[in-house]
Design a protein around this motif. Structure first.
Motif, PDB file in Angstrom:
ATOM      1  N   UNK A 160       0.832  -1.201   0.000  1.00 28.78           N
ATOM      2  CA  UNK A 160       0.000   0.000   0.000  1.00 28.78           C
ATOM      3  C   UNK A 160       0.869   1.254   0.000  1.00 28.78           C
ATOM      4  N   UNK A 161       0.386   2.294  -0.653  1.00 28.06           N
ATOM      5  CA  UNK A 161       1.163   3.532  -0.786  1.00 28.06           C
ATOM      6  C   UNK A 161       1.425   4.151   0.588  1.00 28.06           C
ATOM      7  N   UNK A 162       2.682   4.502   0.814  1.00 26.20           N
ATOM      8  CA  UNK A 162       3.058   5.183   2.054  1.00 26.20           C
ATOM      9  C   UNK A 162       3.494   4.265   3.169  1.00 26.20           C
ATOM     10  N   UNK A 163       3.384   2.950   2.983  1.00 30.95           N
ATOM     11  CA  UNK A 163       3.796   2.012   4.023  1.00 30.95           C
ATOM     12  C   UNK A 163       5.184   1.472   3.719  1.00 30.95           C
ATOM     13  N   UNK A 222      -0.128   7.980  11.400  1.00 23.07           N
ATOM     14  CA  UNK A 222       0.185   9.407  11.198  1.00 23.07           C
ATOM     15  C   UNK A 222       1.326   9.559  10.199  1.00 23.07           C
ATOM     16  N   UNK A 223       2.364   8.729  10.331  1.00 19.83           N
ATOM     17  CA  UNK A 223       3.484   8.808   9.389  1.00 19.83           C
ATOM     18  C   UNK A 223       3.050   8.412   7.978  1.00 19.83           C
ATOM     19  N   UNK A 224       2.158   7.440   7.881  1.00 17.49           N
ATOM     20  CA  UNK A 224       1.646   7.041   6.568  1.00 17.49           C
ATOM     21  C   UNK A 224       0.898   8.201   5.923  1.00 17.49           C
ATOM     22  N   UNK A 225       0.076   8.885   6.711  1.00 17.93           N
ATOM     23  CA  UNK A 225      -0.693  10.014   6.191  1.00 17.93           C
ATOM     24  C   UNK A 225       0.241  11.132   5.727  1.00 17.93           C
ATOM     25  N   UNK A 226       1.265  11.444   6.516  1.00 19.59           N
ATOM     26  CA  UNK A 226       2.200  12.491   6.121  1.00 19.59           C
ATOM     27  C   UNK A 226       2.890  12.143   4.800  1.00 19.59           C
ATOM     28  N   UNK A 227       3.254  10.875   4.643  1.00 16.01           N
ATOM     29  CA  UNK A 227       3.880  10.446   3.391  1.00 16.01           C
ATOM     30  C   UNK A 227       2.924  10.613   2.216  1.00 16.01           C
ATOM     31  N   UNK A 228       1.686  10.225   2.427  1.00 17.51           N
ATOM     32  CA  UNK A 228       0.705  10.343   1.340  1.00 17.51           C
ATOM     33  C   UNK A 228       0.388  11.797   1.015  1.00 17.51           C
ATOM     34  N   UNK A 232       1.071  11.345  -2.717  1.00 21.16           N
ATOM     35  CA  UNK A 232      -0.069  10.570  -3.190  1.00 21.16           C
ATOM     36  C   UNK A 232      -1.112  11.537  -3.756  1.00 21.16           C
ATOM     37  N   UNK A 233      -1.267  11.628  -5.083  1.00 23.31           N
ATOM     38  CA  UNK A 233      -2.177  12.619  -5.676  1.00 23.31           C
ATOM     39  C   UNK A 233      -3.598  12.583  -5.120  1.00 23.31           C
ATOM     40  N   UNK A 234      -4.249  11.411  -4.950  1.00 24.61           N
ATOM     41  CA  UNK A 234      -5.611  11.441  -4.384  1.00 24.61           C
ATOM     42  C   UNK A 234      -5.653  12.049  -2.981  1.00 24.61           C
ATOM     43  N   UNK A 235      -4.637  11.769  -2.175  1.00 25.52           N
ATOM     44  CA  UNK A 235      -4.602  12.344  -0.827  1.00 25.52           C
ATOM     45  C   UNK A 235      -4.395  13.853  -0.894  1.00 25.52           C
ATOM     46  N   UNK A 237      -5.323  15.828  -3.280  1.00 20.15           N
ATOM     47  CA  UNK A 237      -6.587  16.409  -3.721  1.00 20.15           C
ATOM     48  C   UNK A 237      -7.588  16.466  -2.564  1.00 20.15           C
ATOM     49  N   UNK A 238      -7.608  15.418  -1.748  1.00 20.72           N
ATOM     50  CA  UNK A 238      -8.525  15.385  -0.595  1.00 20.72           C
ATOM     51  C   UNK A 238      -8.200  16.508   0.383  1.00 20.72           C
ATOM     52  N   UNK A 239      -6.913  16.711   0.654  1.00 20.93           N
ATOM     53  CA  UNK A 239      -6.498  17.776   1.576  1.00 20.93           C
ATOM     54  C   UNK A 239      -6.904  19.137   1.029  1.00 20.93           C
ATOM     55  N   UNK A 240      -6.676  19.356  -0.260  1.00 17.05           N
ATOM     56  CA  UNK A 240      -7.021  20.643  -0.858  1.00 17.05           C
ATOM     57  C   UNK A 240      -8.518  20.902  -0.816  1.00 17.05           C
ATOM     58  N   UNK A 241      -9.311  19.830  -0.915  1.00 17.76           N
ATOM     59  CA  UNK A 241     -10.771  19.979  -0.934  1.00 17.76           C
ATOM     60  C   UNK A 241     -11.333  20.241   0.453  1.00 17.76           C
ATOM     61  N   UNK A 242     -10.784  19.578   1.482  1.00 18.46           N
ATOM     62  CA  UNK A 242     -11.386  19.617   2.818  1.00 18.46           C
ATOM     63  C   UNK A 242     -10.737  20.616   3.766  1.00 18.46           C
ATOM     64  N   UNK A 243      -9.626  21.178   3.394  1.00 20.79           N
ATOM     65  CA  UNK A 243      -9.024  22.180   4.281  1.00 20.79           C
ATOM     66  C   UNK A 243      -9.808  23.479   4.170  1.00 20.79           C
ATOM     67  N   UNK A 244     -10.191  24.049   5.302  1.00 17.62           N
ATOM     68  CA  UNK A 244     -10.997  25.268   5.338  1.00 17.62           C
ATOM     69  C   UNK A 244     -10.204  26.396   5.974  1.00 17.62           C
ATOM     70  N   UNK A 245     -10.565  27.648   5.700  1.00 20.67           N
ATOM     71  CA  UNK A 245      -9.790  28.779   6.244  1.00 20.67           C
ATOM     72  C   UNK A 245      -9.726  28.802   7.759  1.00 20.67           C
ATOM     73  N   UNK A 246     -10.827  28.440   8.447  1.00 27.30           N
ATOM     74  CA  UNK A 246     -10.813  28.491   9.903  1.00 27.30           C
ATOM     75  C   UNK A 246     -10.147  27.269  10.529  1.00 27.30           C
ATOM     76  N   UNK A 247      -9.675  26.343   9.691  1.00 23.45           N
ATOM     77  CA  UNK A 247      -8.948  25.174  10.193  1.00 23.45           C
ATOM     78  C   UNK A 247      -7.694  24.989   9.338  1.00 23.45           C
TER      79      UNK A 247
END
Length: 284
Positions: A160-163, A222-228, A232-235, A237-247
């Motif tokens: 799996x990617x990031x492991x 946590x380390x797997x997530x940081x690597x992705x 990891x393009x899908x990850x 994209x997910x971060x860019x979509x769900x990150x909000x200004x107040x967070x």
């Protein structure tokens, strides 16, 4: 009427010491209150555990040696300090190993030679550098062995990617220690401390960090997530979509990603654990 006391109540009443803990454990077994299954200390998972524990111990010891070497350089004679203090670790280590040390003398002659503080400092730096070099060699050997072992017993999880061998090894140890808790994917998420905890208030609907579960497994996720998040393009994209200004710190996104990674890894990890069991049974 007989009051049934919980373990914390017993400890508050009688206190907590190792002898009392041993007596309470024995009494719980005799009465049938102890239902936990003992951890199995055999098989490939145990090999991963002991290799990882040894590696962690050597890493801590190497860090202590590096700290001592740096501190010794701070108080070293001016010429020695100016020559070594700005070197990168890769160059500093051989430079310290090449320092001129004590002459071939014993007894009073050696003691008189050591009256020179510069000589004592060179001996200390040489010994510390040699010890760090030995730890580097031991750690390289352990990394090779862990990589080969995890590739053999957990190929699905490792793919799996990031492991890598480190995170895969930790998840294997956590799952191998608690096979009775791998009943389902949500149970594995709870074991790894990634199950969301409700923290809503008023009109705000949110979840907070779960501080339960195996913290080492949680750190591995946590380390797997940081690597992705880096590769990891899908990850990404997910971060860019769900990150909000107040967070803007993205901690809530990381929590959601850890939960997703636990969900993704679970079927591969359980399949690898089942294959390990079969591999052990088929061993001549």
């Amino acid at each position: 009427y007989t009051e049934i006391m919980t373990e914390p109540q017993k400890r508050r009443q009688k206190g907590k010491t190792d002898p009392l803990d041993a007596l309470n454990a024995a009494a719980a077994v005799q009465s049938g209150d102890a239902t936990a299954a003992p951890k199995v200390r055999t098989g490939p998972i145990e090999s991963v555990r002991v290799l990882r524990n040894t590696r962690d111990t050597l890493v801590k010891a190497r860090t202590a040696l590096w700290n001592t070497l740096r501190a010794t350089l701070v108080t070293a004679p001016d010429d020695l300090r100016e020559r070594l203090q700005d070197l990168a670790p890769a160059a500093l280590l051989p430079a310290c190993q090449d320092l001129e040390t004590a002459p071939a003398a014993t007894g009073a002659d050696l003691a008189r030679a050591l009256l020179d503080s510069a000589l004592g400092t060179r001996i200390a730096l040489h010994a510390l550098a040699a010890a760090i070099h030995r730890h580097n060699q031991a750690l390289a050997a352990l990394d090779t062995q862990l990589a080969a072992l995890t590739a053999l017993i957990a190929p699905r999880t490792l793919a799996r990617h990031g492991l890598g061998p480190d995170t895969t090894g930790q998840l294997l140890v956590t799952a191998g220690d608690n096979p009775d808790r791998l009943r389902s994917e949500p149970a594995f998420a709870m074991l790894a401390g990634t199950a969301p905890q409700q923290a809503s208030s008023g009109l705000t609907d949110r979840h907070r960090l779960n501080r339960g579960g195996d913290r080492h497994a949680n750190a591995a996720l946590y380390r797997i997530v940081l690597t992705r998040m880096k590769s990891h393009p899908p990850t990404r994209d997910y971060v860019a979509t769900h990150r909000t200004p107040n967070r803007s710190n993205g901690k809530h996104v990381i929590r959601m990603l850890k939960r997703y990674v636990a969900r993704e890894i679970y079927p591969h990890l359980t399949a690898d654990l089942a294959a390990i069991t079969q591999l052990t049974l088929d061993k001549p």
